[in-house]
Design an enzyme around this catalytic site. Structure first.
Site, PDB file in Angstrom:
ATOM      1  N   ASP A 166     -16.873   5.482  13.838  1.00 48.48           N
ATOM      2  CA  ASP A 166     -15.643   5.449  13.046  1.00 48.48           C
ATOM      3  C   ASP A 166     -15.133   4.017  12.936  1.00 48.48           C
ATOM      4  O   ASP A 166     -14.503   3.481  13.855  1.00 48.48           O
ATOM      5  CB  ASP A 166     -14.587   6.366  13.686  1.00 48.48           C
ATOM      6  CG  ASP A 166     -13.368   6.532  12.793  1.00 48.48           C
ATOM      7  OD1 ASP A 166     -13.260   5.818  11.767  1.00 48.48           O
ATOM      8  OD2 ASP A 166     -12.515   7.391  13.120  1.00 48.48           O
ATOM      9  N   LYS A 178      -3.639  -1.445  14.959  1.00 42.49           N
ATOM     10  CA  LYS A 178      -2.995  -0.514  15.870  1.00 42.49           C
ATOM     11  C   LYS A 178      -3.704  -0.423  17.208  1.00 42.49           C
ATOM     12  O   LYS A 178      -4.932  -0.410  17.263  1.00 42.49           O
ATOM     13  CB  LYS A 178      -2.961   0.883  15.245  1.00 42.49           C
ATOM     14  CG  LYS A 178      -1.823   1.036  14.284  1.00 42.49           C
ATOM     15  CD  LYS A 178      -1.981   2.281  13.459  1.00 42.49           C
ATOM     16  CE  LYS A 178      -3.161   2.119  12.556  1.00 42.49           C
ATOM     17  NZ  LYS A 178      -3.013   2.314  11.175  1.00 42.49           N
ATOM     18  N   LYS A 203      -5.664  10.517   0.318  1.00 44.20           N
ATOM     19  CA  LYS A 203      -5.691   9.213   0.972  1.00 44.20           C
ATOM     20  C   LYS A 203      -6.911   8.486   0.415  1.00 44.20           C
ATOM     21  O   LYS A 203      -8.043   8.891   0.661  1.00 44.20           O
ATOM     22  CB  LYS A 203      -5.803   9.412   2.490  1.00 44.20           C
ATOM     23  CG  LYS A 203      -5.979   8.122   3.271  1.00 44.20           C
ATOM     24  CD  LYS A 203      -6.129   8.412   4.765  1.00 44.20           C
ATOM     25  CE  LYS A 203      -6.736   7.230   5.491  1.00 44.20           C
ATOM     26  NZ  LYS A 203      -7.052   7.529   6.896  1.00 44.20           N
ATOM     27  N   SER A 248     -13.080   1.640  10.117  1.00 42.95           N
ATOM     28  CA  SER A 248     -12.330   1.734   8.856  1.00 42.95           C
ATOM     29  C   SER A 248     -12.971   0.912   7.747  1.00 42.95           C
ATOM     30  O   SER A 248     -13.440  -0.208   7.969  1.00 42.95           O
ATOM     31  CB  SER A 248     -10.902   1.255   9.071  1.00 42.95           C
ATOM     32  OG  SER A 248     -10.210   1.227   7.842  1.00 42.95           O
ATOM     33  N   ALA A 249     -12.916   1.480   6.539  1.00 42.56           N
ATOM     34  CA  ALA A 249     -13.388   0.739   5.361  1.00 42.56           C
ATOM     35  C   ALA A 249     -12.499  -0.478   5.090  1.00 42.56           C
ATOM     36  O   ALA A 249     -12.868  -1.361   4.320  1.00 42.56           O
ATOM     37  CB  ALA A 249     -13.403   1.661   4.143  1.00 42.56           C
ATOM     38  N   ASP A 250     -11.323  -0.523   5.737  1.00 41.76           N
ATOM     39  CA  ASP A 250     -10.461  -1.706   5.587  1.00 41.76           C
ATOM     40  C   ASP A 250     -11.204  -2.974   5.997  1.00 41.76           C
ATOM     41  O   ASP A 250     -11.032  -4.041   5.395  1.00 41.76           O
ATOM     42  CB  ASP A 250      -9.214  -1.594   6.474  1.00 41.76           C
ATOM     43  CG  ASP A 250      -8.250  -0.496   6.011  1.00 41.76           C
ATOM     44  OD1 ASP A 250      -8.493   0.108   4.952  1.00 41.76           O
ATOM     45  OD2 ASP A 250      -7.263  -0.262   6.733  1.00 41.76           O
ATOM     46  N   GLU A 282       0.843  -1.208   0.000  1.00 43.00           N
ATOM     47  CA  GLU A 282       0.000   0.000   0.000  1.00 43.00           C
ATOM     48  C   GLU A 282       0.872   1.250   0.000  1.00 43.00           C
ATOM     49  O   GLU A 282       2.082   1.182   0.230  1.00 43.00           O
ATOM     50  CB  GLU A 282      -0.924   0.004   1.229  1.00 43.00           C
ATOM     51  CG  GLU A 282      -0.166   0.048   2.553  1.00 43.00           C
ATOM     52  CD  GLU A 282      -0.885   0.835   3.625  1.00 43.00           C
ATOM     53  OE1 GLU A 282      -1.353   1.945   3.321  1.00 43.00           O
ATOM     54  OE2 GLU A 282      -0.960   0.354   4.765  1.00 43.00           O
ATOM     55  N   VAL A 298      -5.301   0.350   2.908  1.00 45.72           N
ATOM     56  CA  VAL A 298      -5.431  -1.112   2.843  1.00 45.72           C
ATOM     57  C   VAL A 298      -6.642  -1.464   1.969  1.00 45.72           C
ATOM     58  O   VAL A 298      -6.559  -2.317   1.084  1.00 45.72           O
ATOM     59  CB  VAL A 298      -5.567  -1.718   4.260  1.00 45.72           C
ATOM     60  CG1 VAL A 298      -5.980  -3.183   4.188  1.00 45.72           C
ATOM     61  CG2 VAL A 298      -4.249  -1.570   5.018  1.00 45.72           C
TER      62      VAL A 298
HETATM   63  N1  PSU Z   1      -0.891   1.511   9.392  1.00 47.92           N
HETATM   64  C1  PSU Z   1       0.213   2.273   9.513  1.00 47.92           C
HETATM   65  N2  PSU Z   1       0.223   3.473   8.903  1.00 47.92           N
HETATM   66  C2  PSU Z   1      -0.799   3.877   8.116  1.00 47.92           C
HETATM   67  C3  PSU Z   1      -1.943   3.051   7.962  1.00 47.92           C
HETATM   68  C4  PSU Z   1      -1.945   1.878   8.618  1.00 47.92           C
HETATM   69  O1  PSU Z   1       1.138   1.924  10.205  1.00 47.92           O
HETATM   70  O2  PSU Z   1      -0.711   4.950   7.553  1.00 47.92           O
HETATM   71  C5  PSU Z   1      -3.036   3.461   7.036  1.00 47.92           C
HETATM   72  C6  PSU Z   1      -3.398   2.274   6.169  1.00 47.92           C
HETATM   73  O3  PSU Z   1      -3.340   2.701   4.831  1.00 47.92           O
HETATM   74  C7  PSU Z   1      -4.801   1.938   6.553  1.00 47.92           C
HETATM   75  C8  PSU Z   1      -5.318   3.298   6.926  1.00 47.92           C
HETATM   76  O4  PSU Z   1      -5.527   1.344   5.525  1.00 47.92           O
HETATM   77  O5  PSU Z   1      -4.252   3.850   7.666  1.00 47.92           O
HETATM   78  C9  PSU Z   1      -6.588   3.230   7.714  1.00 47.92           C
HETATM   79  O6  PSU Z   1      -7.149   4.482   7.723  1.00 47.92           O
HETATM   80  P1  PSU Z   1      -8.621   4.665   8.332  1.00 47.92           P
HETATM   81  O7  PSU Z   1      -8.498   4.318   9.785  1.00 47.92           O
HETATM   82  O8  PSU Z   1      -8.934   6.098   8.098  1.00 47.92           O
HETATM   83  O9  PSU Z   1      -9.508   3.740   7.577  1.00 47.92           O
HETATM   84 MN    MN Z   2     -12.074   6.162   9.968  1.00 46.23          MN
END
Ligand code: PSU
Ligand code: MN
Length: 424
Positions: free
Chosen positions: A256, A277, A204, A258-260, A143, A224
């Protein structure tokens, strides 16, 4: 692979294979043959270097894979012309390796369908990735949001280059994915990687806005979720990242999530990460994955890892210790007709981890600051990650780099095993 016109003609009956008139490949063989001859003549006149270039652009963006993982041959082409080349090479390949007529028929029909579907795929394979495909070699997707939104320059560039090297050293080919000037790139040239690492205002991109960036001609990094979509499109089975997004703490109020997570059950890609995380609500994240039927497999541990720390305090739903076992698991899911991805959690190496008790305060402080600043939507994760960097005096970044490297190596090993299984 130079093309011999006489052989094309000779091979043409193979394309029929007694399939009858319902098979219309929709190809203008004579037209394509003329063009092929012209290109070859031109490239020969221009010498070897030019010839390679021509070859890469016009012939290599095709791949014929005996792809057991996907249950059928898959034909990829970025133009009608390349598709024709596919059919020809493919037919030679078929006669050499198959005799089952039913299977052959199915395969050719798939091929014909894809030929018309993929006249102009909206993505570019890098030369390295295109070459790997023609050789049936393993490819690992990477990614790019981690590069533009996860780490500061120049550490982000070092990390991105290192990770590609690790994958190459293990015999696989890296494909860093991003949108550059509206083009979806599957694999970046080193100059493109460098430019991206220096583009702090890159978008992003997730499922919601990947296509948006493409039609508006913008540059963006894939999360992701978006990387999974691109990898599935390009038939890349394995993808390495740092940590996935998940359900945020307080997600029951902020919504909130994630779409992941959604993508993990939609797209057929194996995602190798170091867990989710610890800034997230890990029990809720695992619950969502469980609900959606996404397998979560931790490697070499009974505990689900928490990115910077090896142990989140939660039992892992599943455990496998060897890349070959993970590949076998993925293949069996396919054979059962299951779609959707799986999550492989690879705990950060011991010598690089920040134990949970050491990082807790930094997490609390970073989340509180995000709250005070009224962060919402896609800005939350980058903000918190940047804040963690300050709060831990850079320690979180070192850990982050170590775990991504570790994941790249494992992803390469899984991809190699899958590619190997495809050859047999
Ligand atoms: N893990 C990391 N650094 C990052 C991300 C994940 O150590 O920058 C990124 C990944 O691209 C993941 C995104 O898909 O954060 C998730 O963002 P959100 O929580 O807004 O869906
Ligand atoms: Mn989010």
């Amino acid at each position: 692979m130079p093309c011999n016109m006489t052989r094309i003609k000779a091979q043409r009956p193979d394309l029929d294979l007694g399939l009858g008139p319902d098979l219309d490949l929709g190809l203008d063989l004579d037209q394509a043959a003329k063009r092929e001859r012209h290109l070859l003549r031109k490239s020969e006149q221009q010498g070897v270097v030019k010839r390679q270039r021509t070859t890469a652009r016009t012939i290599l963006p095709i791949a014929i894979e005996r792809n057991a993982f996907h249950g059928a041959y898959v034909v990829r082409a970025n133009s009608r012309h390349a598709a024709l080349r596919c059919c020809i090479v493919f037919s030679q390949h078929l006669t050499a390796s198959f005799d089952g007529k039913e299977r052959t028929k199915r395969t050719i029909l798939t091929m014909a369908r894809m030929t018309s579907d993929t006249q102009s795929l909206p993505f570019d394979l890098s030369e390295e990735v295109a070459h790997a495909r023609t050789q049936g070699r393993a490819v690992v997707a990477l990614e790019s949001t981690i590069i533009t939104h996860g780490m500061p320059y120049p550490g982000n560039l070092d990390m991105a280059q290192d990770v590609e090297t690790i994958i190459r050293d293990r015999g696989a080919t890296p494909a860093t994915i991003a949108v550059i000037d509206g083009r979806l790139k599957i694999g970046l040239k080193s100059s493109q990687l460098e430019t991206l690492a220096r583009t702090p205002d890159a978008l992003k991109l997730s499922r919601a806005d990947l296509a948006f960036a493409m039609v508006t001609g913008q540059t963006g990094a894939t999360t992701v979720a978006a990387t999974m979509i691109a990898a599935a499109l390009a038939d890349i089975a394995v993808f390495a990242t740092g940590g996935i997004g998940g359900v945020h703490r307080g997600g029951e109020i902020s919504f909130d999530i994630s779409a992941d997570l959604e993508e993990l059950w939609r797209s057929d890609v194996i995602v190798v990460c170091a867990g989710a995380k610890a800034i997230l609500d890990l029990p809720k994240t695992l619950e969502v994955l469980e609900t959606r039927g996404v397998p979560v497999v931790t490697v070499g541990s009974n505990r689900f890892p928490a990115f910077w720390s090896r142990d989140s305090g939660l039992e892992t739903p599943l455990r496998l210790d060897k890349p070959a076992d993970i590949a076998a698991f993925a293949i069996m899911r396919k054979r059962l007709g299951m779609t959707g991805g799986m999550l492989v959690a690879n705990p950060i190496p011991k010598d690089a981890e920040i134990p949970a008790e050491d990082i807790g305060a930094a997490i609390e402080a970073s989340l509180a600051k995000a709250d005070r600043h009224g962060m919402s939507g896609k800005a939350v994760t980058p903000f918190v990650l940047a804040e963690m960097l300050t709060q831990t005096d850079g320690r979180s970044l070192l850990a982050n780099i170590a775990l991504v490297r570790n994941n790249a190596a494992l992803a390469a090993d899984i991809a190699m095993t899958l590619a190997d299984a495809d050859q047999h």
